[in-house]
Design a protein around this motif. Structure first.
Motif, mmCIF file in Angstrom:
data_model
loop_
_atom_site.group_PDB
_atom_site.id
_atom_site.type_symbol
_atom_site.label_atom_id
_atom_site.label_comp_id
_atom_site.label_asym_id
_atom_site.label_seq_id
_atom_site.Cartn_x
_atom_site.Cartn_y
_atom_site.Cartn_z
ATOM 1 N N VAL A 50 -41.015 -42.192 36.902
ATOM 2 C CA VAL A 50 -41.385 -42.792 35.615
ATOM 3 C C VAL A 50 -42.865 -43.160 35.608
ATOM 4 N N TRP A 51 -43.370 -43.650 36.746
ATOM 5 C CA TRP A 51 -44.754 -44.120 36.828
ATOM 6 C C TRP A 51 -45.762 -42.981 36.656
ATOM 7 N N VAL A 52 -45.496 -41.827 37.271
ATOM 8 C CA VAL A 52 -46.488 -40.741 37.264
ATOM 9 C C VAL A 52 -46.220 -39.708 36.164
ATOM 10 N N ALA A 53 -45.107 -39.865 35.426
ATOM 11 C CA ALA A 53 -44.761 -38.863 34.401
ATOM 12 C C ALA A 53 -45.871 -38.629 33.380
ATOM 13 N N PRO A 54 -46.543 -39.686 32.878
ATOM 14 C CA PRO A 54 -47.601 -39.434 31.876
ATOM 15 C C PRO A 54 -48.739 -38.569 32.398
ATOM 16 N N ALA A 55 -49.017 -38.624 33.703
ATOM 17 C CA ALA A 55 -50.122 -37.836 34.261
ATOM 18 C C ALA A 55 -49.705 -36.418 34.614
ATOM 19 N N LEU A 56 -48.408 -36.106 34.556
ATOM 20 C CA LEU A 56 -47.914 -34.775 34.937
ATOM 21 C C LEU A 56 -47.153 -34.135 33.777
ATOM 22 N N LYS A 57 -47.705 -34.192 32.610
ATOM 23 C CA LYS A 57 -47.002 -33.713 31.417
ATOM 24 C C LYS A 57 -46.717 -32.217 31.467
ATOM 25 N N ASN A 58 -47.582 -31.419 32.068
ATOM 26 C CA ASN A 58 -47.431 -29.963 32.071
ATOM 27 C C ASN A 58 -46.532 -29.453 33.195
ATOM 28 N N ILE A 59 -45.960 -30.337 33.959
ATOM 29 C CA ILE A 59 -45.101 -29.949 35.081
ATOM 30 C C ILE A 59 -43.656 -30.202 34.700
ATOM 31 N N PRO A 60 -42.731 -29.276 34.995
ATOM 32 C CA PRO A 60 -41.310 -29.482 34.665
ATOM 33 C C PRO A 60 -40.757 -30.754 35.307
ATOM 34 N N ALA A 121 -53.402 -46.270 52.948
ATOM 35 C CA ALA A 121 -53.931 -45.039 53.552
ATOM 36 C C ALA A 121 -53.017 -43.856 53.253
ATOM 37 N N ILE A 122 -51.712 -44.072 53.277
ATOM 38 C CA ILE A 122 -50.773 -42.985 52.954
ATOM 39 C C ILE A 122 -50.954 -42.538 51.511
ATOM 40 N N PHE A 123 -51.138 -43.486 50.603
ATOM 41 C CA PHE A 123 -51.332 -43.124 49.199
ATOM 42 C C PHE A 123 -52.655 -42.401 48.972
ATOM 43 N N VAL A 124 -53.730 -42.941 49.554
ATOM 44 C CA VAL A 124 -55.071 -42.391 49.279
ATOM 45 C C VAL A 124 -55.295 -41.056 49.975
ATOM 46 N N TYR A 125 -54.812 -40.914 51.234
ATOM 47 C CA TYR A 125 -55.145 -39.729 52.028
ATOM 48 C C TYR A 125 -54.010 -38.714 52.157
ATOM 49 N N TYR A 126 -52.785 -39.078 51.619
ATOM 50 C CA TYR A 126 -51.715 -38.090 51.737
ATOM 51 C C TYR A 126 -51.002 -37.856 50.393
ATOM 52 N N ILE A 127 -50.511 -38.927 49.774
ATOM 53 C CA ILE A 127 -49.703 -38.737 48.565
ATOM 54 C C ILE A 127 -50.528 -38.154 47.426
ATOM 55 N N THR A 128 -51.681 -38.781 47.142
ATOM 56 C CA THR A 128 -52.489 -38.313 46.003
ATOM 57 C C THR A 128 -53.079 -36.918 46.238
ATOM 58 N N PRO A 129 -53.755 -36.675 47.387
ATOM 59 C CA PRO A 129 -54.381 -35.345 47.534
ATOM 60 C C PRO A 129 -53.415 -34.240 47.961
ATOM 61 N N VAL A 130 -52.370 -34.553 48.725
ATOM 62 C CA VAL A 130 -51.503 -33.509 49.289
ATOM 63 C C VAL A 130 -50.269 -33.282 48.423
ATOM 64 N N ILE A 131 -49.503 -34.363 48.149
ATOM 65 C CA ILE A 131 -48.261 -34.190 47.387
ATOM 66 C C ILE A 131 -48.560 -33.881 45.929
ATOM 67 N N TYR A 132 -49.424 -34.697 45.305
ATOM 68 C CA TYR A 132 -49.743 -34.471 43.886
ATOM 69 C C TYR A 132 -50.943 -33.542 43.679
ATOM 70 N N GLN A 133 -51.557 -33.093 44.781
ATOM 71 C CA GLN A 133 -52.642 -32.090 44.754
ATOM 72 C C GLN A 133 -53.770 -32.461 43.786
ATOM 73 N N GLY A 134 -54.121 -33.755 43.817
ATOM 74 C CA GLY A 134 -55.255 -34.229 43.026
ATOM 75 C C GLY A 134 -54.990 -34.383 41.554
ATOM 76 N N LEU A 135 -53.724 -34.286 41.114
ATOM 77 C CA LEU A 135 -53.412 -34.441 39.694
ATOM 78 C C LEU A 135 -53.500 -35.893 39.240
ATOM 79 N N LEU A 136 -53.409 -36.815 40.170
ATOM 80 C CA LEU A 136 -53.507 -38.234 39.852
ATOM 81 C C LEU A 136 -54.927 -38.712 40.089
ATOM 82 N N THR A 137 -55.306 -39.782 39.422
ATOM 83 C CA THR A 137 -56.641 -40.357 39.581
ATOM 84 C C THR A 137 -56.781 -40.942 40.979
#
Length: 378
Positions: A50-60, A121-137
């Motif tokens: 629910v939290w990240v849905a607005p930033a990933l509108k083009n993803i199923p 550190a997990i959010f900044v260096y793994y979740i945002t760049p690796v899992i979401y591939q930079g789609l989040l701010t």
């Protein structure tokens, strides 16, 4: 055949190693903990979705949910580490009482700071760049909003886990206290019942002694009746409950035993029983009959009487007994061993009862009411 052999070996393993039940308890705890973290992980996945849905509108949606699950799974690691540290270090120390307040607070604060650093550190260096591939701010490692979210996220799951742990400890302590109280009451009840036996035996031996001094021909018969009563007391009265018919038979035998000693004694025994198989605590009525003979007939120089009535209707028992006595005083009633014993047994075993004693100038009377269906298992 192979299945049976494996089962036999498994049972032998159980019997050979007394500590194996601890393994069963450990496995049970592991399953409960696993269930807790699985439920939390699913809940955290939904929140992340629910939290990240607005930033990933083009993803199923299914892909978004899978990404949210991977993010929640990565974020759960520092929360899991801090939670188990809190459960098995400061909480355990506090429960056991081995705690130094300043040192404990310092440890917890240090653990929280380390956990927040790992979490961010997990959010900044793994979740945002690796899992979401930079789609989040991308945000700095230590920004105010991120730290506050980390504190709330870590605090929520660890707080729930600690609360459940403390609740389980409290329930365990209550259960242990309940068992200790039950064991204490059972021991007290056994003592009271065992105390009845020598009291009864002492009174009966006095009767046999009196008959032996008179060289009465009834002495042998008294001894025989006494042996039957003792057989009942030693074996059947060990049960928690006996039938009312058995209890009344004991009274009949005891009265027959006592009547041989007294010549100027009139006994009336009236019964109104609707169900003789109704259960009652053993030897509950006998002390009252003993008391009537010991303090009534045995102390009377003239004609005396004992009147007994037992009424049982729909599980409600009413027992009345009155006996003549010498002296014309109506002094305050003082319970002897037998009466004190019965009072305490009634308190332990029945929720609904009423015991009334009356000491009139020439008559002593007892009225006992018991709701036999209110028997409380000790």
């Amino acid at each position: 055949m192979l299945f049976v052999l494996r089962k036999v070996l498994f049972i032998r393993f159980f019997l050979k190693y007394p500590g194996f039940p601890d393994f069963y308890g450990t496995m049970k705890r592991v399953l409960w903990h696993s269930a807790f973290w699985l439920v939390y992980l699913l809940q955290d996945t939904v929140l992340e979705f629910v939290w990240v849905a607005p930033a990933l509108k083009n993803i199923p949606d299914n892909v978004q949910f899978w990404l949210a699950f991977k993010a929640a799974l990565a974020a759960v690691i520092p929360k899991l580490l801090f939670t188990y540290y809190a459960l098995y270090v400061p909480v355990r120390q506090i429960v056991k009482g081995h705690v130094k307040l300043f040192w404990t607070i310092a440890q917890v604060v240090a653990a929280i700071i380390i956990t927040i650093i790992i979490y961010r550190a997990i959010f900044v260096y793994y979740i945002t760049p690796v899992i979401y591939q930079g789609l989040l701010t991308k945000r700095p490692l230590f920004n105010l909003l991120g730290v506050l979210l980390a504190v709330m996220d870590i605090g929520f799951v660890s707080g729930v886990a600690i609360a459940l742990k403390l609740l389980r400890i409290q329930l365990t302590v209550r259960e242990r206290e309940k068992n200790l109280i039950k064991e204490k009451l059972e021991a007290e009840l056994k003592f009271l019942r065992h105390q009845t036996n020598p009291h009864f035996l002492f009174n009966t031996l006095n009767n046999i002694y009196a008959l032996a001094r008179k060289r009465s021909e009834h002495t042998a018969e008294v001894v025989m009746r006494l042996s039957k009563l003792l057989r009942f007391i030693l074996y059947e009265s060990k049960s928690d409950l006996i039938t009312v018919a058995d209890e009344l038979k004991i009274l009949d035998d005891y009265i027959a035993l006592e009547k041989m000693r007294y010549e100027r004694l009139t006994i009336h025994f009236q019964r109104d029983i609707d169900e003789s198989t109704q259960q009652i605590a053993p030897l509950l009525l006998l002390p009252f009959v003993e008391n009537a003979f010991k303090h009534g007939a045995s102390e009377s120089r003239f004609d005396s009487f004992i009147r007994i009535s037992v009424q049982l209707q729909k599980g409600r028992l009413t027992f009345n007994i009155e006996n003549t006595k010498e002296g014309q005083t109506s002094q305050e009633i003082r319970d002897n061993i037998g009466l004190c014993n019965v009072r305490r047994q009634l308190e332990l075993m029945y929720r609904e009862y009423d015991l009334q004693l009356q000491n009139e100038p020439h008559i002593f009377s007892v009225r006992l009411y018991i709701n036999l269906t209110s028997y409380a298992q000790v």
